[in-house]
Design an enzyme around this catalytic site. Sequence first.
Site, PDB file in Angstrom:
ATOM      1  CB  SER A 103      -0.933  -0.069   1.213  1.00  0.00           C
ATOM      2  OG  SER A 103      -2.075   0.649   0.940  1.00  0.00           O
ATOM      3  CE  LYS A 117      -0.111   5.264  -1.852  1.00  0.00           C
ATOM      4  NZ  LYS A 117      -1.134   4.594  -2.555  1.00  0.00           N
ATOM      5  CD1 TRP A 141      -8.003   3.113  -1.716  1.00  0.00           C
ATOM      6  CD2 TRP A 141      -9.765   4.232  -2.531  1.00  0.00           C
ATOM      7  NE1 TRP A 141      -7.932   4.403  -1.246  1.00  0.00           N
ATOM      8  CE2 TRP A 141      -8.993   5.113  -1.734  1.00  0.00           C
ATOM      9  CE3 TRP A 141     -10.914   4.720  -3.150  1.00  0.00           C
ATOM     10  CZ2 TRP A 141      -9.336   6.445  -1.532  1.00  0.00           C
ATOM     11  CZ3 TRP A 141     -11.257   6.061  -2.950  1.00  0.00           C
ATOM     12  CH2 TRP A 141     -10.475   6.902  -2.164  1.00  0.00           C
ATOM     13  CG  HIS A 158      -5.614  -2.522   0.633  1.00  0.00           C
ATOM     14  ND1 HIS A 158      -4.910  -2.164  -0.489  1.00  0.00           N
ATOM     15  CD2 HIS A 158      -5.129  -1.761   1.648  1.00  0.00           C
ATOM     16  CE1 HIS A 158      -4.053  -1.216  -0.172  1.00  0.00           C
ATOM     17  NE2 HIS A 158      -4.154  -0.957   1.120  1.00  0.00           N
TER      18      HIS A 158
END
Length: 422
Positions: free
Chosen positions: A259, A263, A350, A400
């Site tokens: 998540s 990044k 998302w 997720h």
Amino acid sequence: MAWQADPELVKRLTQEHKKYGAIYDEKLVPKYKLPDALTCLDGTKVVDKETWIRKRRPEILELFRTHMYGRKPAETLGCFRYEISDIEKNALEGIAIRKQVRIFFTEKQAPFMDLLVYLPKDADKPVPVFLLLHFYGNHTITDEKAIPIKKEWDRGKGVQYLPGEETRASHSKTIPVKKILSRGYGVATAYYCDIVPDIGIKCFNYGIFKAFDHIFGEHKPSDAWGAISAWAFGLTRIMDYFETDENIDSKKVAVLGHSRLGKTALWAGAQDDRFAIVISNNSGCGGAALSRRKFGETVKIINELAPHWFCENFKKYNDKEDKLAFDQHMLISLIAPRPVYVASADQDLWADPMGEFLSAKNAEVVYNLFGLDGLPADEIPDLNSPVMGTIGYHIREGDHALTEYDWDCYINFCDKHFRKKG
Ligand code: GCU
């Protein structure tokens, strides 16, 4: 069969995220044209790896620095110091070597981050290692009492608290240490808020921001680093430590993250080519997902939800993704020729699984310059069907999260690339 989002989920999320105006329907994705990774700003076409390395790659890196992740204050950030507080040669019932290492960012006693390392005990040579930052303290990874419980940050309230003894090993599923060791890998982790706390713009008063941002002077530039850059910087400091540890094969380090930390892993891997493999787990917007698709979380949404993650300049692109001189496939391309893996989850719309796949796929042209394959799939694969070239990708069923399934794929991917030359 190619994966497709579950129409019921699309309906539900569209409803739930109405307040953000988030798009979940492929038919509503705007028409867009991706910037060409192989065309320089002055129009030069890149047709060989030399021009890529000399001209285009530095140019793209600079674009990401200036307009998205931001830049650290000065190269004087080179100070590196660490103290090993613990080496246990019979950890985890005798299968592991455990090390705890305090890594300092300056000459002072603070700020620092505490690194927890587990290595397979029976290794007869330095081992490859998975490195990841984690959302909670090191004591949440295993039940070993020798790992001290330290204060953590409450992200919502922006205050620190001391977790209770009952939280020991509470996140052991996220990092299956024994499995990783049994496959011949070490694993190292640190609590990301040791670097800078993830508490909105108040974070700029703490951690390495507090230690270094005075270098900017009175007016912090609009391309000054955000938290993702700071966390990525932490990863490079850990790599500095790895280079001094004789039990670790620092040429075989896979950096990964889930998540927002996915990044971070991508940005760290893009900048620091000592990371031999880079893995993005559900990194979504601002990570692997293409911004121009505006599917799920968008540039505007992320800048509003997390105004401290990117540099100020990135806010200029709220609802103006087309004005960016890059898109996230170019972040992935910066990792070439090193192997990179992007993973999505089918419930995690998302993060835009399709956008993550397309980004990985569109990075392929740069891998081809090096005579390498890219991602050997013409369309997004079916659920739980990993594809592994020099670029890897899977979409698994579920939420997720960083799961054991994901780890199995990452270990297989690392075996494929690290073990091929013996
Ligand atoms: C939020 C945020 C995402 C991020 C995620 C996470 O959902 O919008 O961009 O990836 O948190 O880090 O868990």
